[in-house]
Design a protein around this motif. Structure first.
Motif, short mmCIF file in Angstrom:
data_model
loop_
_atom_site.label_atom_id
_atom_site.label_comp_id
_atom_site.label_asym_id
_atom_site.label_seq_id
_atom_site.Cartn_x
_atom_site.Cartn_y
_atom_site.Cartn_z
N PHE A 1 0.83 -1.21 0.00
CA PHE A 1 0.00 0.00 0.00
C PHE A 1 0.87 1.26 0.00
CE2 PHE A 1 -1.50 3.29 3.01
CZ PHE A 1 -2.48 3.87 2.22
N ALA A 2 1.86 1.30 0.88
CA ALA A 2 2.72 2.48 0.99
C ALA A 2 3.51 2.71 -0.29
CB ALA A 2 3.68 2.32 2.17
N ALA A 3 4.03 1.63 -0.89
CA ALA A 3 4.83 1.78 -2.11
C ALA A 3 3.99 2.26 -3.29
CB ALA A 3 5.51 0.46 -2.45
N LEU A 4 2.84 1.63 -3.51
CA LEU A 4 2.02 1.99 -4.67
C LEU A 4 1.40 3.37 -4.55
CD1 LEU A 4 2.39 -1.08 -5.24
CD2 LEU A 4 0.07 -1.07 -6.16
N ALA A 5 1.15 3.81 -3.31
CA ALA A 5 0.56 5.13 -3.12
C ALA A 5 1.49 6.25 -3.58
CB ALA A 5 0.19 5.33 -1.65
N THR A 6 2.78 5.97 -3.70
CA THR A 6 3.71 7.02 -4.15
C THR A 6 3.57 7.32 -5.64
OG1 THR A 6 5.53 5.47 -4.67
CG2 THR A 6 5.39 6.28 -2.40
N ILE A 7 2.98 6.41 -6.41
CA ILE A 7 2.85 6.63 -7.85
C ILE A 7 1.92 7.79 -8.16
CG2 ILE A 7 2.04 5.63 -10.03
CD1 ILE A 7 4.72 4.55 -9.23
N PRO A 8 0.66 7.80 -7.69
CA PRO A 8 -0.19 8.96 -7.98
C PRO A 8 0.33 10.24 -7.36
CG PRO A 8 -1.27 7.45 -6.44
CD PRO A 8 -0.09 6.74 -6.98
N VAL A 9 1.00 10.15 -6.20
CA VAL A 9 1.56 11.36 -5.58
C VAL A 9 2.66 11.94 -6.47
CG1 VAL A 9 2.87 12.24 -3.61
CG2 VAL A 9 0.98 10.64 -3.23
N ALA A 10 3.57 11.10 -6.94
CA ALA A 10 4.65 11.56 -7.81
C ALA A 10 4.10 12.13 -9.12
CB ALA A 10 5.64 10.43 -8.09
N TYR A 11 3.08 11.47 -9.66
CA TYR A 11 2.49 11.96 -10.91
C TYR A 11 1.83 13.33 -10.71
CZ TYR A 11 -0.17 12.01 -15.27
OH TYR A 11 -0.68 12.36 -16.49
N ALA A 12 1.18 13.51 -9.56
CA ALA A 12 0.52 14.79 -9.27
C ALA A 12 1.53 15.93 -9.21
CB ALA A 12 -0.25 14.70 -7.96
N PHE A 13 2.75 15.63 -8.77
CA PHE A 13 3.80 16.66 -8.69
C PHE A 13 4.72 16.64 -9.91
CE2 PHE A 13 2.54 16.33 -4.25
CZ PHE A 13 2.56 17.65 -3.84
N ASP A 14 4.30 15.92 -10.96
CA ASP A 14 5.03 15.86 -12.23
C ASP A 14 6.47 15.39 -12.03
OD1 ASP A 14 5.15 16.08 -14.99
OD2 ASP A 14 5.91 18.15 -14.93
N SER A 15 6.65 14.42 -11.14
CA SER A 15 8.00 13.92 -10.87
C SER A 15 8.11 12.41 -11.05
CB SER A 15 8.42 14.30 -9.44
OG SER A 15 7.54 13.74 -8.49
N LEU A 16 7.12 11.80 -11.68
CA LEU A 16 7.15 10.35 -11.87
C LEU A 16 8.11 9.99 -13.00
CD1 LEU A 16 5.99 7.58 -11.12
CD2 LEU A 16 4.15 7.97 -12.77
N THR A 17 9.01 9.06 -12.72
CA THR A 17 10.01 8.62 -13.70
C THR A 17 9.92 7.11 -13.89
OG1 THR A 17 11.74 8.25 -12.05
CG2 THR A 17 11.55 10.49 -12.98
N ILE A 18 10.56 6.63 -14.93
CA ILE A 18 10.57 5.19 -15.19
C ILE A 18 11.35 4.45 -14.10
CG2 ILE A 18 12.64 5.17 -16.62
CD1 ILE A 18 9.42 3.23 -17.38
N ALA A 19 12.38 5.12 -13.53
CA ALA A 19 13.14 4.49 -12.44
C ALA A 19 12.28 4.35 -11.19
CB ALA A 19 14.38 5.33 -12.13
N HIS A 20 11.48 5.38 -10.89
CA HIS A 20 10.56 5.32 -9.76
C HIS A 20 9.55 4.18 -9.96
CE1 HIS A 20 7.49 7.71 -7.07
NE2 HIS A 20 7.58 6.43 -6.73
N LEU A 21 9.01 4.09 -11.16
CA LEU A 21 8.04 3.04 -11.46
C LEU A 21 8.66 1.66 -11.28
CD1 LEU A 21 5.22 2.32 -12.51
CD2 LEU A 21 6.15 2.45 -14.83
N ALA A 22 9.91 1.48 -11.74
CA ALA A 22 10.59 0.20 -11.60
C ALA A 22 10.84 -0.14 -10.13
CB ALA A 22 11.91 0.22 -12.37
N ALA A 23 11.19 0.88 -9.32
CA ALA A 23 11.43 0.65 -7.89
C ALA A 23 10.16 0.21 -7.18
CB ALA A 23 11.99 1.91 -7.24
N VAL A 24 9.05 0.87 -7.50
CA VAL A 24 7.77 0.49 -6.90
C VAL A 24 7.36 -0.91 -7.36
CG1 VAL A 24 5.30 1.02 -6.87
CG2 VAL A 24 6.98 2.85 -6.57
N ALA A 25 7.58 -1.20 -8.63
CA ALA A 25 7.27 -2.54 -9.15
C ALA A 25 8.06 -3.60 -8.39
CB ALA A 25 7.58 -2.61 -10.64
N PHE A 26 9.34 -3.32 -8.10
CA PHE A 26 10.16 -4.27 -7.35
C PHE A 26 9.62 -4.45 -5.94
CE2 PHE A 26 13.73 -5.29 -4.54
CZ PHE A 26 14.25 -6.42 -5.17
N LEU A 27 9.28 -3.35 -5.26
CA LEU A 27 8.76 -3.45 -3.89
C LEU A 27 7.42 -4.18 -3.85
CD1 LEU A 27 9.63 0.12 -2.54
CD2 LEU A 27 10.74 -2.04 -1.96
#
Length: 437
Positions: free
Chosen positions: A105-131
């Protein structure tokens, strides 16, 4: 320490009718709570199954990068499964599942937060996918290992079938919901982000539901026994290796998973680029196709009681080869969807038969290690298959990948037929119907 399987591993006969077994299962309070949480989290997983490649493609524009993100999500199966099994046999399995759900829950919740602040990257997505993959490894092995303590042995097949029903139904609902998000949002990337937000909430709900379970998820264990991690690993792997039928099934599933890991990505690329199908529509089509898997999951325990494990396993591999060839040659979305349907219909039947046999043949104190050792290879190859598959899709196209999967599964079928004889091991008698004996 387990010994060589020189005697038959038979399942205890049950005088209960199938109707009574199902009724007893559905009135089992603790199992139904665990099953409900599993169903909710499975909906979230289905959301991500479509959202991960769509979001990765939207951020990078590269099938290769999308394949690598998918590989990161699956990598924990290879890196952590064995150790997870050791600690799951030592720790409280329910607590492990709760922590795993809250962590996801904590890891996936960072995706919409990062997108809202226009800071979502492919590296961030890969890290969340790993977690997310880490959480899934610990949760899935704990859930599987606890099943034989939540239900009587004669209800294991029905319990596994009900889990497959939940997984299949969740796949339908999750794919439809993700397809709706992607189709209705102003762009597919934003729709995928919405899917991630809902997925995060499902893990929170799943973790909270486990607080209400009363039964223990494992047998009482000696508190004064001090063993090394390596000794525990050796005991679990030795048991699995000496069970010759389990060993063959592990090899089969490992090779099948390697070939099928990139098929979801190949389906999306073929549909969007070759057949010019909208990404949102793909999710809806996959949801409709997934309806068939729900019925297949319901039928799985019934089929297992009437058809031998050998017939179900070898028949599934043969039909998977046919399905991959259909997708490779598909001139329209109808043929592509038909191939996906055949592939999905067979998995619940195959999985219920295989997992039920494995749980019945494994002592409780070894469940975590045997299940994790089996899954280390069988699921651990998926990141490799997805990474290689993504590269092949980018360089050769999705149809080339489907043809390769078809040929590979035909080879698996022929090799398994040559290896799997009735004299292979006496355990086959436990999974063989009277007409096949």
């Amino acid at each position: 320490m387990a010994t060589e399987d020189t005697t038959s591993v038979t399942e205890p006969a049950s005088t209960a009718t199938p109707k009574r077994r199902w009724r007893g299962l559905l009135t089992n309070r603790d199992f139904m709570i665990v099953w409900g949480g599993f169903t909710v989290s499975s909906v979230g997983t289905a959301l991500s199954n479509l959202a991960v490649p769509i979001l990765a493609l939207g951020l990078s524009g590269s099938p290769t990068m999308a394949g690598l993100v998918g590989a990161a999500r699956l990598a924990p199966y290879l890196l952590l499964n064995l150790l997870a099994g050791v600690f799951i046999d030592r720790w409280d399995r329910r607590r492990v599942m709760i922590v795993a759900d809250l962590g996801r829950f904590a890891a996936l919740a960072t995706i919409p937060v990062a997108y809202a602040f226009d800071s979502l990257t492919i590296a961030h997505l890969a890290a969340v996918a790993f977690l997310e993959g880490v959480g899934h490894v610990f949760s899935a092995v704990s859930h599987l290992s606890a099943l034989s303590k939540l239900v009587p042995e004669e209800q294991l097949a029905s319990a596994n079938a009900l889990n497959e029903v939940a997984d299949s139904a969740a796949g339908v609902g999750g794919s439809a919901l993700s397809g709706a998000f992607i189709g209705l949002a102003r762009n597919s990337t934003l729709g995928a982000v919405y899917s991630y937000a809902v997925d995060a909430v499902t893990y929170l709900l799943s973790g909270a539901s486990l607080l209400f379970v009363r039964k223990s998820f494992q047998e009482d264990r000696p508190v004064d026994e001090q063993r090394s991690v390596m000794a525990d690993l050796k005991e679990g792997m030795s048991f699995l290796w000496r069970q010759r039928l389990l060993r063959l099934l592990m090899v089969m599933v490992t090779l099948i998973n390697f070939l099928q890991a990139p098929l979801n990505l190949a389906t999306i690329v073929l549909a969007t680029e070759d057949l010019d199908i909208n990404a949102g529509l793909i999710g809806l089509i996959l949801a409709v196709v997934g309806l068939g898997t729900v019925g297949s999951a319901f039928a799985a325990s019934w089929l297992r009681e009437r058809i031998s494990l050998r017939t179900l396993a070898l028949g599934s591999v043969a039909l998977w080869a046919v399905a991959a060839a259909m997708m490779a040659a598909a001139p329209s979305i109808i043929f592509l969807a038909a191939g996906v349907l055949i592939t999905n219909l067979l998995w619940p039947i195959f999985a219920v038969s295989l997992v039920t046999y494995r749980l019945s043949a494994t002592p409780d104190q070894l469940q975590g290690r045997v299940n994790s050792a089996f899954r280390t290879l069988s699921f651990g190859v998926e990141p490799l298959g997805l990474a290689i598959g993504g590269a092949l899709i980018a360089s050769q196209g999705p149809r080339f990948l489907f043809w390769g999967a078809a040929v590979g599964q035909l080879v698996i079928f022929l090799g398994s037929v040559a290896t799997w004889r009735r004299k292979l091991t006496p355990e086959t008698a436990a999974a063989t119907s009277p007409q096949d004996a």
